[in-house]
Write a protein that holds these residues in place. Structure first.
Motif, PDB file in Angstrom:
ATOM      1  N   UNK A  59       0.831  -1.209   0.000  1.00 40.45           N
ATOM      2  CA  UNK A  59       0.000   0.000   0.000  1.00 40.45           C
ATOM      3  C   UNK A  59       0.864   1.258   0.000  1.00 40.45           C
ATOM      4  N   UNK A  60       0.318   2.329  -0.538  1.00 35.52           N
ATOM      5  CA  UNK A  60       0.938   3.630  -0.305  1.00 35.52           C
ATOM      6  C   UNK A  60       0.728   4.017   1.159  1.00 35.52           C
ATOM      7  N   UNK A  61       1.585   4.851   1.673  1.00 34.32           N
ATOM      8  CA  UNK A  61       1.459   5.290   3.065  1.00 34.32           C
ATOM      9  C   UNK A  61       0.124   5.997   3.291  1.00 34.32           C
ATOM     10  N   UNK A  62      -0.338   5.923   4.538  1.00 35.32           N
ATOM     11  CA  UNK A  62      -1.623   6.520   4.897  1.00 35.32           C
ATOM     12  C   UNK A  62      -1.536   8.020   5.125  1.00 35.32           C
ATOM     13  N   UNK A  63      -0.356   8.539   5.421  1.00 34.45           N
ATOM     14  CA  UNK A  63      -0.210   9.950   5.761  1.00 34.45           C
ATOM     15  C   UNK A  63       0.041  10.096   7.247  1.00 34.45           C
ATOM     16  N   UNK A  64      -0.552  11.095   7.849  1.00 29.28           N
ATOM     17  CA  UNK A  64      -0.383  11.354   9.278  1.00 29.28           C
ATOM     18  C   UNK A  64      -1.387  10.496  10.049  1.00 29.28           C
ATOM     19  N   UNK A  65      -0.937   9.312  10.451  1.00 24.57           N
ATOM     20  CA  UNK A  65      -1.835   8.370  11.116  1.00 24.57           C
ATOM     21  C   UNK A  65      -2.308   8.920  12.457  1.00 24.57           C
ATOM     22  N   UNK A  66      -1.421   9.604  13.167  1.00 24.47           N
ATOM     23  CA  UNK A  66      -1.794  10.165  14.468  1.00 24.47           C
ATOM     24  C   UNK A  66      -2.916  11.174  14.337  1.00 24.47           C
ATOM     25  N   UNK A  67      -2.998  11.831  13.178  1.00 23.62           N
ATOM     26  CA  UNK A  67      -4.056  12.805  12.931  1.00 23.62           C
ATOM     27  C   UNK A  67      -5.290  12.158  12.314  1.00 23.62           C
ATOM     28  N   UNK A  68      -5.250  10.833  12.128  1.00 25.53           N
ATOM     29  CA  UNK A  68      -6.411  10.125  11.621  1.00 25.53           C
ATOM     30  C   UNK A  68      -6.446   9.926  10.123  1.00 25.53           C
ATOM     31  N   UNK A  69      -5.353  10.198   9.429  1.00 28.18           N
ATOM     32  CA  UNK A  69      -5.355  10.028   7.972  1.00 28.18           C
ATOM     33  C   UNK A  69      -5.257   8.550   7.599  1.00 28.18           C
ATOM     34  N   UNK A  70      -5.880   8.211   6.461  1.00 33.81           N
ATOM     35  CA  UNK A  70      -5.908   6.827   5.988  1.00 33.81           C
ATOM     36  C   UNK A  70      -5.770   6.805   4.465  1.00 33.81           C
ATOM     37  N   UNK A  71      -4.765   7.498   3.991  1.00 34.40           N
ATOM     38  CA  UNK A  71      -4.560   7.661   2.558  1.00 34.40           C
ATOM     39  C   UNK A  71      -4.570   9.130   2.188  1.00 34.40           C
TER      40      UNK A  71
END
Length: 252
Positions: A59-71
């Motif tokens: 998968x491509x990275x989700x982004x800022x996971x701590x901020x709740x990003x999922x793509x």
């Protein structure tokens, strides 16, 4: 039937190279993963070569996971970050000889999000094509990923049509599709020309496929009858020791 172990869930308590060896020992024909980027490609390649398995997708990275990003790829104004994630995924896939990349859309809605997703997917397809890599998009169900941009196969097909590249395909996850649309047999039959990879897990708990409301013996038989012979991705949550959940693979 041939199966691919999704190492984002199976043997997730082990380092990725060790998980690859565990999948081989369990009888899987291939592996796939979510976000392998913290593991050196040399270590992954060595494990793949030693086991004779292929890493089918990442998968491509989700982004800022701590901020709740999922793509990132459907997020207006985040094109730079989305394309950096795409470039990273392609480079990693090339290094370990992986043929598929799932480009994650993220939490977004509306026309601007659609336009952004289409443009970023065109970028991904163009960059991936020289390497023989297929770009995948996957609808996620509204219960596990509320607010995700892509939630139905019809929407995914519309996006694929708008992008217009032949190396863009649908990731058909039986678990997500059953929760959102049902009618798995007919949907697989109808959508097969657009499908680039198939995944599965029990419904509704996302466990091993020998439980829950879906008769996977019938689904696997249907897939075989239709002539689809690529490994099917076991992307389920074992809820403990993975090896203790694998009786289904011998039955299949």
């Amino acid at each position: 039937m041939r199966f691919s172990a999704n190492l984002g869930f199976l043997w997730a308590d082990r380092p990725l190279p060790e998980a690859i060896h565990a999948a081989k020992a369990a009888g899987f024909s291939a592996v796939e993963c979510h976000w392998p980027y913290d593991v050196p490609t040399e270590a992954v390649t060595a494990a793949l070569q030693k086991t004779g398995l292929r890493m089918l997708g990442l998968n491509t990275r989700r982004g800022d996971v701590a901020a709740g990003e999922n793509g990132l790829s459907a997020l207006p104004g985040r094109d730079k970050d989305a394309r950096a994630a795409i470039d990273e995924a392609i480079a990693y896939a090339v290094a370990i000889n992986t043929p598929n990349i799932h480009v994650m859309a993220g939490f977004a809605e509306g026309r601007d999000a659609h336009k952004t997703f289409v443009e970023n997917l065109r970028y991904a397809c163009e960059k991936a094509a020289p390497h023989g890599i297929t770009i995948l998009i996957e609808p996620l169900n509204k219960y596990d990923a509320p607010g995700y941009f892509l939630i139905t196969t019809d929407h995914a097909l519309a996006v694929i049509a708008d992008v217009g590249f032949t190396n863009l395909k649908l990731m058909f996850d039986c678990y997500h599709v059953q929760l959102m649309e049902g009618d798995l047999t007919h949907r697989i039959e109808t959508l097969l020309p657009s499908i680039g990879h198939i995944q599965f897990a029990s419904v509704p708990d996302r466990g091993a496929p020998d439980q829950g409301e879906v008769n996977y013996a019938h689904i696997f038989s249907t897939i075989t009858r239709l002539g689809y012979d690529a490994p099917l991705g076991a992307e389920y949550k074992p809820g403990g020791d993975t090896d203790a959940t694998l009786s289904w693979i011998n039955d299949a």
